[in-house]
Scaffold this motif. Sequence first.
Motif, PDB file in Angstrom:
ATOM      1  N   GLU A 144     -52.569  53.470  18.503  1.00  0.00           N
ATOM      2  CA  GLU A 144     -51.663  54.068  19.479  1.00  0.00           C
ATOM      3  C   GLU A 144     -51.034  55.368  18.975  1.00  0.00           C
ATOM      4  O   GLU A 144     -50.171  55.944  19.641  1.00  0.00           O
ATOM      5  CB  GLU A 144     -50.573  53.059  19.866  1.00  0.00           C
ATOM      6  N   LEU A 159     -55.956  48.356  20.491  1.00  0.00           N
ATOM      7  CA  LEU A 159     -57.163  47.536  20.420  1.00  0.00           C
ATOM      8  C   LEU A 159     -57.129  46.511  19.305  1.00  0.00           C
ATOM      9  O   LEU A 159     -57.564  45.388  19.467  1.00  0.00           O
ATOM     10  CB  LEU A 159     -58.379  48.442  20.241  1.00  0.00           C
ATOM     11  N   GLN A 201     -54.525  45.197  18.006  1.00  0.00           N
ATOM     12  CA  GLN A 201     -53.372  44.312  18.194  1.00  0.00           C
ATOM     13  C   GLN A 201     -52.547  44.150  16.901  1.00  0.00           C
ATOM     14  O   GLN A 201     -52.022  43.088  16.617  1.00  0.00           O
ATOM     15  CB  GLN A 201     -53.828  42.948  18.734  1.00  0.00           C
ATOM     16  N   ARG A 216     -51.494  36.793  20.359  1.00  0.00           N
ATOM     17  CA  ARG A 216     -51.778  36.074  21.607  1.00  0.00           C
ATOM     18  C   ARG A 216     -53.273  36.001  21.907  1.00  0.00           C
ATOM     19  O   ARG A 216     -54.056  36.805  21.417  1.00  0.00           O
ATOM     20  CB  ARG A 216     -51.068  36.756  22.768  1.00  0.00           C
ATOM     21  N   VAL A 217     -53.614  35.050  22.738  1.00  0.00           N
ATOM     22  CA  VAL A 217     -54.983  34.870  23.225  1.00  0.00           C
ATOM     23  C   VAL A 217     -55.400  36.100  24.042  1.00  0.00           C
ATOM     24  O   VAL A 217     -54.569  36.627  24.767  1.00  0.00           O
ATOM     25  CB  VAL A 217     -55.013  33.617  24.137  1.00  0.00           C
ATOM     26  N   PRO A 218     -56.632  36.573  24.009  1.00  0.00           N
ATOM     27  CA  PRO A 218     -57.711  36.163  23.101  1.00  0.00           C
ATOM     28  C   PRO A 218     -57.586  36.880  21.754  1.00  0.00           C
ATOM     29  O   PRO A 218     -57.002  37.958  21.696  1.00  0.00           O
ATOM     30  CB  PRO A 218     -58.958  36.637  23.854  1.00  0.00           C
ATOM     31  N   PRO A 267     -60.858  41.231  21.764  1.00  0.00           N
ATOM     32  CA  PRO A 267     -61.014  41.663  23.162  1.00  0.00           C
ATOM     33  C   PRO A 267     -62.247  41.021  23.799  1.00  0.00           C
ATOM     34  O   PRO A 267     -63.296  40.918  23.161  1.00  0.00           O
ATOM     35  CB  PRO A 267     -61.194  43.177  23.033  1.00  0.00           C
ATOM     36  N   ILE A 268     -62.113  40.586  25.031  1.00  0.00           N
ATOM     37  CA  ILE A 268     -63.213  39.864  25.668  1.00  0.00           C
ATOM     38  C   ILE A 268     -63.353  40.328  27.118  1.00  0.00           C
ATOM     39  O   ILE A 268     -62.356  40.489  27.814  1.00  0.00           O
ATOM     40  CB  ILE A 268     -62.979  38.332  25.544  1.00  0.00           C
ATOM     41  N   GLU A 269     -64.593  40.576  27.554  1.00  0.00           N
ATOM     42  CA  GLU A 269     -64.814  41.128  28.892  1.00  0.00           C
ATOM     43  C   GLU A 269     -64.341  40.172  29.983  1.00  0.00           C
ATOM     44  O   GLU A 269     -64.510  38.967  29.871  1.00  0.00           O
ATOM     45  CB  GLU A 269     -66.304  41.401  29.140  1.00  0.00           C
ATOM     46  N   MET A 270     -63.845  40.772  31.050  1.00  0.00           N
ATOM     47  CA  MET A 270     -63.371  39.984  32.178  1.00  0.00           C
ATOM     48  C   MET A 270     -64.453  39.040  32.687  1.00  0.00           C
ATOM     49  O   MET A 270     -64.203  37.881  32.969  1.00  0.00           O
ATOM     50  CB  MET A 270     -62.961  40.939  33.304  1.00  0.00           C
ATOM     51  N   LYS A 271     -65.685  39.554  32.800  1.00  0.00           N
ATOM     52  CA  LYS A 271     -66.752  38.715  33.378  1.00  0.00           C
ATOM     53  C   LYS A 271     -67.060  37.513  32.475  1.00  0.00           C
ATOM     54  O   LYS A 271     -67.486  36.474  32.958  1.00  0.00           O
ATOM     55  CB  LYS A 271     -68.010  39.544  33.651  1.00  0.00           C
ATOM     56  N   PHE A 274     -64.688  36.088  30.269  1.00  0.00           N
ATOM     57  CA  PHE A 274     -63.491  35.266  30.370  1.00  0.00           C
ATOM     58  C   PHE A 274     -63.523  34.442  31.669  1.00  0.00           C
ATOM     59  O   PHE A 274     -63.183  33.258  31.699  1.00  0.00           O
ATOM     60  CB  PHE A 274     -62.272  36.191  30.377  1.00  0.00           C
ATOM     61  N   ALA A 275     -63.993  35.076  32.733  1.00  0.00           N
ATOM     62  CA  ALA A 275     -63.962  34.462  34.060  1.00  0.00           C
ATOM     63  C   ALA A 275     -64.906  33.276  34.170  1.00  0.00           C
ATOM     64  O   ALA A 275     -64.795  32.466  35.087  1.00  0.00           O
ATOM     65  CB  ALA A 275     -64.331  35.509  35.117  1.00  0.00           C
ATOM     66  N   GLU A 324     -65.162  30.650  32.441  1.00  0.00           N
ATOM     67  CA  GLU A 324     -64.674  29.474  31.743  1.00  0.00           C
ATOM     68  C   GLU A 324     -64.998  28.159  32.448  1.00  0.00           C
ATOM     69  O   GLU A 324     -65.249  27.167  31.802  1.00  0.00           O
ATOM     70  CB  GLU A 324     -63.179  29.686  31.463  1.00  0.00           C
ATOM     71  N   ASN A 325     -65.048  28.146  33.788  1.00  0.00           N
ATOM     72  CA  ASN A 325     -65.235  26.835  34.442  1.00  0.00           C
ATOM     73  C   ASN A 325     -66.639  26.630  34.996  1.00  0.00           C
ATOM     74  O   ASN A 325     -66.846  25.834  35.884  1.00  0.00           O
ATOM     75  CB  ASN A 325     -64.189  26.643  35.542  1.00  0.00           C
TER      76      ASN A 325
END
Lengths: 377, 110
Positions: free
Chosen positions: B28, B59, B61, B90-92, B95-99, B101-102, B104-105
């Motif tokens: 930063e 990035l 963290q 904090r989780v994750p 860094p993890i792509e939205m697609k 992460f999404a 999960e189920n």
Amino acid sequence: MISYKADVIIIGGGIIGCATAYYLAKNNISVTVLEASDYIGNGGSSRNGGGVRQSGRDPRELPLVMYGIRNLWPHLSEEIGVDTEYHQDGNLRLGKNVHHREILQGLTDRANKVGLDVRMIDGDEVRKIIPYLSDEVTVASWCPTDGHANPLTTTLGYYKTARKLGARFYTGVKVMELRKVKGELRRVLTDDGSVFEADQIMVAAGYESRKLLGSVGIDVPMTRSLLEALVTEAEPHMFDQMLGTADADFYGHQTKHGSFVFGGSSGFEGFNKDNGTPMTSSITAPAICRGIMKYFPDLADAKIVRTWAGWSDKSADGVPVLGRVEEVPGLIVACAFTGHGFGIAPAIGDQMAKLIMSGTTDIDISALHYDRFKAKI
Amino acid sequence: MNTLSDRSRDIGEFVSQPGDEMIICRCEEITKGEIRRAVHEGMFTMTEIRRYLRAGMGLCQGQTCSKLVKGIVARELKVSPADLEPATSRVPMRPIEMKVFANENEDEDE
Ligand SMILES: Cc1cc2nc3c(=O)[nH]c(=O)nc-3n(C[C@H](O)[C@H](O)[C@H](O)COP(=O)(O)OP(=O)(O)OC[C@H]3O[C@@H](n4cnc5c(N)ncnc54)[C@H](O)[C@@H]3O)c2cc1C
């Protein structure tokens, strides 16, 4: 252990407490803020989605937020010496089908009735504002005067400037009890045995306000529910609007830094495990991601760097509890912001400071009085 | 766990020093001088420094700079670095792509 006197004590160092302290200190009122956590603004104030919205609000609190957006937000950065990153580029609430359209039309009609400019626009108009939205978006409600800001710098900016003007802040000190002296509220007792004394005491401790008010026989019906949010890595600039959806799949905005901050829910918010700290659940952030990708296919590759959770202090009727408690002379309350207390916070701080200094407010807050809750029959 | 902290206690004036322009948080681009100044503006904890300046919010963290930041803050406050709580991870953890992460189920489909 300390024993300390001030004109005003504020319990709770969230944005409501810090903003009120700032407007008091600016007028040379001696004020002490007591914060239970080790960190200023560690409650909802540092965890929220940054929405500075009028649309979707109850008419009882709308005049306050409109006052703040007109008079306080536009020059707040200069006033409190931080970049609040305030953007007033409008709020879009998106929809994809007939059912969504009905929800949005209802919200729009209600807003227009109280004089707020909200319009229904179609999919093409939406994509003129944000070209990246999926073709499946066919309708939206559009409030051009809504916006967003950075809750971290705004909350800490109020703190830093109030402190500079002489407001005293103590962190890591939990108030256990309010205490009357000769019928008037005068003292607060803390967990380390300290006693703080003042002529007026404001309770702005979020959900915990309920317990504190209980120590002088006042009850505000509220509960707490968990809200979750996430942030992506920085992405190239896409849009400056605040977004939400008719179905509440997600809400959020792109920050000045380039990252997207999005909030959303899994549907189990009222039933989360409560071990005392707000914890993310493994199912919520993925649900938020699915919600976002339904509207922004391009964001599928954006990387999430962080997720978090925070409490919302939910009042029984969805609007805050605000103002003097006549039954307990010296007591002022500002709590139960029900998940939307950030955007309204400058107006609350400004008006609560006026109430404390002069006994009246410019904006009528009588509909938010603590005494409004009546049994259903 | 919580400890009483008087945010008006005297830690002396902010005086600029050689080395203030050194970049500490590389993600930063936050300098030593900015961190030192923030302490004098009332940011007495790692959590507040992070939220106020974005130091350690990029990035990585804070995996690279948090020790350095801690040392700087401790010196300004005249306390030992061990007395400062680190900011929360904090989780994750990466860094993890939205697609991704999404997904999960959707185990059942595999
Ligand atoms: C994920 C999330 C997203 C949100 N999104 C939005 C949004 O987009 N727009 C919006 O307007 N609002 C939003 N909100 C709501 C908003 O964050 C809150 O309404 C607002 O921050 C309330 O401020 P506050 O000062 O009342 O409460 P808080 O920030 O919770 O502050 C209360 C403080 O009181 C302290 N305290 C509690 N008990 C005691 C005690 N006994 N003694 C001393 N101190 C005590 C707490 O430690 C805390 O710091 C969101 C909230 C969350 C969690």
